[in-house]
Design a protein around this motif. Structure first.
Motif, short mmCIF file in Angstrom:
data_model
loop_
_atom_site.label_atom_id
_atom_site.label_comp_id
_atom_site.label_asym_id
_atom_site.label_seq_id
_atom_site.Cartn_x
_atom_site.Cartn_y
_atom_site.Cartn_z
N SER A 86 0.74 -1.18 -0.10
CA SER A 86 0.12 0.03 -0.04
C SER A 86 0.76 1.27 -0.02
CB SER A 86 -0.93 -0.02 1.41
OG SER A 86 -1.58 -1.06 1.27
N THR A 87 1.79 1.38 0.81
CA THR A 87 2.98 2.34 0.94
C THR A 87 3.31 2.50 -0.48
OG1 THR A 87 3.17 2.00 3.17
CG2 THR A 87 4.67 3.38 2.14
N SER A 88 4.01 1.70 -1.26
CA SER A 88 4.68 1.73 -2.43
C SER A 88 3.62 2.37 -3.54
CB SER A 88 4.91 0.42 -2.73
OG SER A 88 5.93 -0.09 -1.94
N VAL A 89 2.51 1.75 -3.63
CA VAL A 89 1.39 1.67 -4.62
C VAL A 89 0.88 3.54 -4.36
CG1 VAL A 89 -0.69 1.37 -5.57
CG2 VAL A 89 0.81 -0.51 -5.19
N PHE A 90 0.44 3.77 -3.16
CA PHE A 90 -0.27 4.98 -3.12
C PHE A 90 0.76 6.09 -2.72
CE2 PHE A 90 -3.60 1.83 -1.81
CZ PHE A 90 -4.28 2.22 -3.12
N ILE A 91 1.84 5.76 -2.22
CA ILE A 91 2.87 6.99 -1.87
C ILE A 91 3.92 7.01 -2.73
CG2 ILE A 91 4.27 8.07 0.07
CD1 ILE A 91 2.09 6.57 2.11
N PHE A 92 5.00 5.85 -2.50
CA PHE A 92 6.08 6.03 -3.53
C PHE A 92 6.10 5.82 -4.92
CE2 PHE A 92 7.58 4.51 0.79
CZ PHE A 92 8.23 5.77 1.23
N LYS A 101 1.58 -0.67 -10.97
CA LYS A 101 0.48 -0.75 -9.67
C LYS A 101 -0.14 -2.31 -9.69
CE LYS A 101 0.33 4.07 -8.99
NZ LYS A 101 -0.63 5.02 -8.92
N ILE A 102 -0.51 -2.79 -10.69
CA ILE A 102 -1.37 -3.71 -11.01
C ILE A 102 -0.15 -4.93 -10.65
CG2 ILE A 102 -2.65 -5.22 -12.29
CD1 ILE A 102 -4.02 -2.75 -13.51
N ILE A 103 0.63 -4.94 -11.09
CA ILE A 103 1.56 -6.09 -11.32
C ILE A 103 2.24 -6.13 -9.58
CG2 ILE A 103 4.24 -6.50 -11.53
CD1 ILE A 103 3.65 -5.57 -14.54
N ILE A 104 2.24 -5.22 -9.04
CA ILE A 104 2.69 -5.07 -7.47
C ILE A 104 1.68 -5.82 -6.63
CG2 ILE A 104 3.24 -3.70 -5.48
CD1 ILE A 104 4.63 -1.80 -7.50
N VAL A 105 0.57 -5.20 -6.86
CA VAL A 105 -0.72 -5.95 -6.22
C VAL A 105 -0.86 -7.51 -6.36
CG1 VAL A 105 -3.17 -5.74 -5.93
CG2 VAL A 105 -1.83 -3.53 -5.88
#
Length: 123
Positions: A86-92, A101-105
């Motif tokens: 969440s920190t990565s996708v929404f902040i960093f 972002k989709i790949i990370i999730v």
């Protein structure tokens, strides 16, 4: 040649695992499990060091024996994983492309599924 590749990978994962001891959020046990698997195929001495280590050896052996993870470790692993996702996708990575972002999730969902499917260890 294969033994050298396994040994090198084991050293690399051991390094990641040892860094994980001092860096919050970076896992230790999973890297040491992978390192143990690599050393199993390349170095008896290093394999024994990993599985006998007082900090993570018990967890590695329990996993390698198919006994799974304690419920507390499952909750902690999943919550930390999703905190950092969440920190990565929404902040960093706020300005990153949507596909990143989709790949990370998706990888987070795969990791969560893997953890949930592990047997729950009871004392």
């Amino acid at each position: 040649m294969i033994k050298i590749a396994y040994f090198s990978a084991g050293i690399l994962f051991t390094g990641f695992g040892l860094v994980g001891i001092v860096i919050p959020g970076l896992p230790t046990t999973i890297f040491m499990i992978v390192a143990a698997a690599c050393f199993f195929h390349s170095s008896t001495k290093m394999y024994n060091w990993v599985i006998r280590h007082p900090l993570f050896g018990t967890s590695v052996m329990r996993f390698r024996e198919g006994k799974g993870m304690p419920k507390k470790a499952k909750y902690f692993s999943i919550s930390m994983m999703w905190f950092f996702i969440s920190t990565s996708v929404f902040i960093f990575l706020y300005t990153a492309a949507l596909w990143v972002k989709i790949i990370i999730v998706v990888f987070g969902m795969i990791g969560t599924s893997f953890i949930i499917k592990q047997p729950t260890f009871t004392k």
